[in-house]
Enzyme design. Structure first.
Site, mmCIF file in Angstrom:
data_model
loop_
_atom_site.group_PDB
_atom_site.id
_atom_site.type_symbol
_atom_site.label_atom_id
_atom_site.label_comp_id
_atom_site.label_asym_id
_atom_site.label_seq_id
_atom_site.Cartn_x
_atom_site.Cartn_y
_atom_site.Cartn_z
ATOM 1 N N SER A 53 0.810 -1.216 0.000
ATOM 2 C CA SER A 53 0.000 0.000 0.000
ATOM 3 C C SER A 53 0.845 1.268 0.000
ATOM 4 C CB SER A 53 -0.876 -0.035 1.246
ATOM 5 O OG SER A 53 -1.548 1.186 1.407
ATOM 6 N N ASN A 67 -6.858 -1.300 0.983
ATOM 7 C CA ASN A 67 -6.243 -0.855 2.235
ATOM 8 C C ASN A 67 -7.022 0.352 2.746
ATOM 9 O OD1 ASN A 67 -4.304 0.949 3.828
ATOM 10 N ND2 ASN A 67 -3.071 -0.902 3.642
ATOM 11 N N ASN A 111 -5.596 -1.074 7.846
ATOM 12 C CA ASN A 111 -4.367 -0.429 8.309
ATOM 13 C C ASN A 111 -4.642 0.219 9.664
ATOM 14 O OD1 ASN A 111 -2.087 1.072 8.725
ATOM 15 N ND2 ASN A 111 -2.394 2.448 6.991
ATOM 16 N N CYS A 167 -1.009 3.330 10.676
ATOM 17 C CA CYS A 167 -0.382 4.408 9.900
ATOM 18 C C CYS A 167 0.507 5.260 10.784
ATOM 19 C CB CYS A 167 -1.400 5.306 9.212
ATOM 20 S SG CYS A 167 -0.551 6.590 8.266
ATOM 21 N N GLY A 227 7.281 -2.791 -1.244
ATOM 22 C CA GLY A 227 6.890 -1.391 -1.326
ATOM 23 C C GLY A 227 7.855 -0.561 -2.119
HETATM 24 C C1 LIG Z 1 5.373 6.622 0.195
HETATM 25 C C2 LIG Z 1 4.770 5.519 1.004
HETATM 26 C C3 LIG Z 1 3.413 5.563 1.320
HETATM 27 C C4 LIG Z 1 2.835 4.551 2.087
HETATM 28 N N1 LIG Z 1 1.493 4.598 2.352
HETATM 29 C C5 LIG Z 1 0.906 3.581 3.045
HETATM 30 C C6 LIG Z 1 -0.509 3.551 3.263
HETATM 31 O O1 LIG Z 1 -1.241 4.441 2.819
HETATM 32 N N2 LIG Z 1 -1.043 2.516 3.968
HETATM 33 C C7 LIG Z 1 -0.255 1.496 4.457
HETATM 34 O O2 LIG Z 1 -0.795 0.570 5.069
HETATM 35 N N3 LIG Z 1 1.073 1.488 4.252
HETATM 36 C C8 LIG Z 1 1.680 2.512 3.557
HETATM 37 N N4 LIG Z 1 3.040 2.482 3.347
HETATM 38 C C9 LIG Z 1 3.853 1.420 3.957
HETATM 39 C C10 LIG Z 1 4.148 0.295 2.968
HETATM 40 O O3 LIG Z 1 2.970 -0.313 2.505
HETATM 41 C C11 LIG Z 1 5.062 -0.757 3.611
HETATM 42 O O4 LIG Z 1 4.397 -1.342 4.709
HETATM 43 C C12 LIG Z 1 6.391 -0.173 4.078
HETATM 44 O O5 LIG Z 1 6.865 0.810 3.176
HETATM 45 C C13 LIG Z 1 7.486 -1.233 4.245
HETATM 46 O O6 LIG Z 1 7.767 -1.888 3.031
HETATM 47 P P1 LIG Z 1 8.966 -1.475 2.006
HETATM 48 O O7 LIG Z 1 10.203 -1.325 2.842
HETATM 49 O O8 LIG Z 1 9.027 -2.619 1.042
HETATM 50 O O9 LIG Z 1 8.568 -0.191 1.376
HETATM 51 C C14 LIG Z 1 3.638 3.481 2.559
HETATM 52 C C15 LIG Z 1 4.993 3.436 2.225
HETATM 53 C C16 LIG Z 1 5.574 4.436 1.456
HETATM 54 C C17 LIG Z 1 7.043 4.353 1.121
#
Ligand SMILES: Cc1cc2nc3c(=O)[nH]c(=O)nc-3n(C[C@H](O)[C@H](O)[C@H](O)COP(=O)(O)O)c2cc1C
Ligand SMILES: Cc1cc2nc3c(=O)[nH]c(=O)nc-3n(C[C@H](O)[C@H](O)[C@H](O)COP(=O)(O)OP(=O)(O)OC[C@H]3O[C@@H](n4cnc5c(N)ncnc54)[C@H](O)[C@@H]3O)c2cc1C
Ligand code: FES
Lengths: 257, 301
Positions: B21, B99, B126, B129, B262
């Site tokens: 997400s 989400n 979620n 956050c 992500g």
């Molecule tokens: C720019 C950005 C926006 C994100 N927005 C959300 C969100 O709206 N809801 C959510 O559950 N996680 C959000 N995340 C978290 C990611 O889904 C993920 O859990 C987190 O980045 C760890 O994974 P990664 O290291 O592979 O990015 C966001 C991450 C990033 C980088």
């Protein structure tokens, strides 16, 4: 496809002023899609985020794009270290370019410091109908004036410390041009926010269309992650729009300064 | 070619890779690069009851081996999602994880009431956050249990609860979600983190703190996935810092049924597809015929 991603050969690299580099990159598919004001998003070894850099010139016939960048932190330092004849991992062309009027319209191009490069692509288009006002902190970081001149564009150079050209800011010659009798159809500007804000105010006063190119820190570069927000007033409401997808070029009247 | 299909609560995933997400919007932009039907699934941008503009100021910055971000859940609101984005996503031949996020229980309830009327098969709740004000419900077992059980009673859809790593014992929180009827848990969300500009003494983000994602958090996420998967019986979706196939497989060996990736997509828009290929290649090279054989196959000392 509106954009492409791939590894493109770095044909040439030059240190054109103190801490400023130009690069010519062979990217025919990208060059064919690009218009002035768009940018490329460059991946570098050891960096999680790509670096956005404006396209300075597009040579579609040879499939080459030019970028010009200043050393700022580790990312741009690593970019400057990429050897000629190796490849660069580039996504582009990103964002919306400047809105172009028909050739022959008189326009003013204003670049502040490292905001000058995207103005060259506009000079390539408007040629002798463009007046390019460029502002630098001092003469050691003056760039791209020859490029404007070769196009027949008029150049007006300003430095903050008077070490070259007019001693003062770009807004001074802008005000003089707009208040003189010569009519200008559009002002294009790129540079620091405070400069753009004053330019926007002056253009408002003379009722001249003004397109500004904005910067914001970026992630995806294509409008998916929503990190490159800028406050824009549209349809009577303020919104956080995104520099990568909705910009980087905006009508200056829409920007909430 | 190894068998890559996995299953969560009756939802078949053609492979375990889901784009997580927030990095992928509602899928439209990255579709220029990635054929969505090749993905196991897509988790949508966290969506709230009403439109949110998100946080002012800068929202992202690179830090060693990753990035900090602070978006503040900018999104167009659930009605817009249901009307304009969900039907499009559902037509893409991939699993859609809707989400959702709220600032209190009433908001979650109102969102789920609306989603319940749709064909969305999976909710990713979620409760973690990191970039909005107030402590998220998901930082206590009691809060997790309360919100999960209320939503559970409202929906027959597959309910995945997305957990915060910003807690003492994430496995305890996961157990609370399981006890309250969650069908699966996904973890981790990003880690609370901070950057200060020395010159101005100002925190980089207007919200003062931001969230850490990327390579650096992979070992932490892996540890949390392992601890959680060894306690709960429901499936676990592993998230955090995955950039290649071998890391994705480590998540699965630790006990994850699916892997969400992500921000690696920012560097390489083809990363999800490459990860699927790399997983397959490793399985083939190591004589594993079915990826399900490796889920939870870790041999702890
Ligand atoms: C720019 C950005 C926006 C994100 N927005 C959300 C969100 O709206 N809801 C959510 O559950 N996680 C959000 N995340 C978290 C990611 O889904 C993920 O859990 C987190 O980045 C760890 O994974 P990664 O290291 O592979 O990015 C966001 C991450 C990033 C980088
Ligand atoms: C649309 C657009 C066009 C640009 N065009 C040019 C250009 O033609 N020439 C040029 O020299 N620079 C340009 N920039 C600025 C350039 O992107 C930054 O100078 C560069 O990202 C700095 O990276 P760094 O690692 O050297 O610096 P650091 O300050 O160490 O960077 C740290 C992080 O902040 C980000 N960042 C820092 N400053 C900026 C900034 N001003 N804008 C966006 N992100 C930033 C970096 O990408 C990186 O993620 C442009 C920026 C945008 C948004
Ligand atoms: S950088 Fe992702 S939306 Fe602009």
């Amino acid at each position: 496809m509106r954009y492409v991603q791939g590894k493109y050969p770095l044909l040439a690299k030059n240190n054109i002023a103190r801490g400023i580099y130009e690069m010519n990159i062979l990217a025919p598919d990208l060059a064919a899609l690009a218009v002035p004001g768009q940018f490329v998003h460059i991946a570098l070894a050891g960096h999680s985020l790509r670096r956005p850099i404006s396209i300075c010139r597009i040579d579609e016939a040879h499939g080459v794009i030019k970028i010009v960048f200043a050393l700022k932190g580790q990312g741009t330092r690593d970019l400057a270290d990429v050897p000629v004849n190796s490849t660069l991992d580039i996504m582009g062309p990103m964002g919306n370019g400047f809105t172009l009027l028909e050739p022959g319209r008189k326009v003013i191009l204003i670049g502040g410091g490292i905001g000058v490069p995207p103005m060259v692509g506009l000079s390539d288009y408007y040629r002798e109908y463009a007046t390019a006002i460029s502002g630098f902190r001092d003469a050691s970081i003056k760039i791209l004036q020859d490029e404007f001149e070769k196009n027949g564009s008029r150049t007006i150079l300003c430095t903050d410390d008077g070490s070259a050209g007019i001693h003062g800011f770009v807004t001074q010659p802008l005000e003089e041009l707009l208040s003189s009798d010569g009519h200008y159809d559009c002002v294009y500007a790129c540079g620091p926010m405070p400069m753009l804000k004053v330019i926007s105010g002056i253009c408002g006063k003379y009722d001249t269309l003004c397109q500004v190119s904005l910067e914001q820190h970026m992630g995806c570069g294509i409008g998916a992650c929503l990190v490159c927000a800028v406050n824009i007033r549209r349809d009577g409401e303020e919104h956080f729009l995104h520099v990568c997808k909705d910009g980087p070029v905006f009508d200056s009247r829409e920007v909430v300064w | 070619m190894a068998e890559l299909k996995v299953n969560i609560n009756g939802n078949e995933f053609k492979n375990p890779v889901i784009v997580s997400s927030g990095v992928f919007g509602y899928g439209r932009e990255y579709e220029e690069f990635v054929d969505l039907s090749k993905l196991g699934g897509v988790a949508t941008k966290g969506t709230t009851l009403y439109r949110r503009d998100g946080n002012p100021g800068k929202r992202i910055v690179e830090v060693p081996s990753g990035l900090l971000f602070s978006v503040g859940l900018q999104n167009p609101g659930i009605d817009y999602y249901i009307e304009n984005e969900l039907p499009n996503l559902l037509s893409k031949g991939t699993n859609v994880l809707s989400n959702i996020a709220g600032s209190d229980i009433d908001e979650y309830v109102a969102i789920v009431e609306k989603l319940e009327e749709t064909d969305a098969p999976i909710i990713e709740l979620n409760i973690s956050c990191p970039n909005t004000s107030g402590a998220p419900l998901g930082t206590s077992c009691a809060g997790t249990e309360k919100i999960t059980s209320i939503i559970r009673k409202m929906t027959k859809k597959t309910l995945i609860v997305k957990l915060s790593p910003n807690v003492g014992d994430i496995a305890e929180i996961a157990l609370a979600a399981e006890a309250a009827g969650a069908d699966a848990v996904s973890l981790i969300n990003s880690i609370h983190a901070m950057k200060i500009e020395l010159g101005s003494r100002r925190p980089f983000f207007h919200n003062n703190v931001g969230a850490y994602s990327g390579e650096a958090i992979f070992p932490i996420a892996l540890r949390m996935v392992w601890e959680t998967a060894s306690k709960v019986k429901i499936p676990v979706l592993g998230i955090g810092g995955v950039t290649n196939g071998e890391e994705a497989l480590q998540m699965m060996v630790a006990g994850a049924t699916c892997v969400e990736m992500g921000c690696a997509i920012f560097r390489d828009p083809y990363a999800p597809l490459k990860i699927i290929e790399q997983m397959n290649e490793w399985l083939d090279n190591n004589g594993v015929k079915d990826i399900n054989e490796i889920i939870g196959s870790v041999k702890p000392w």
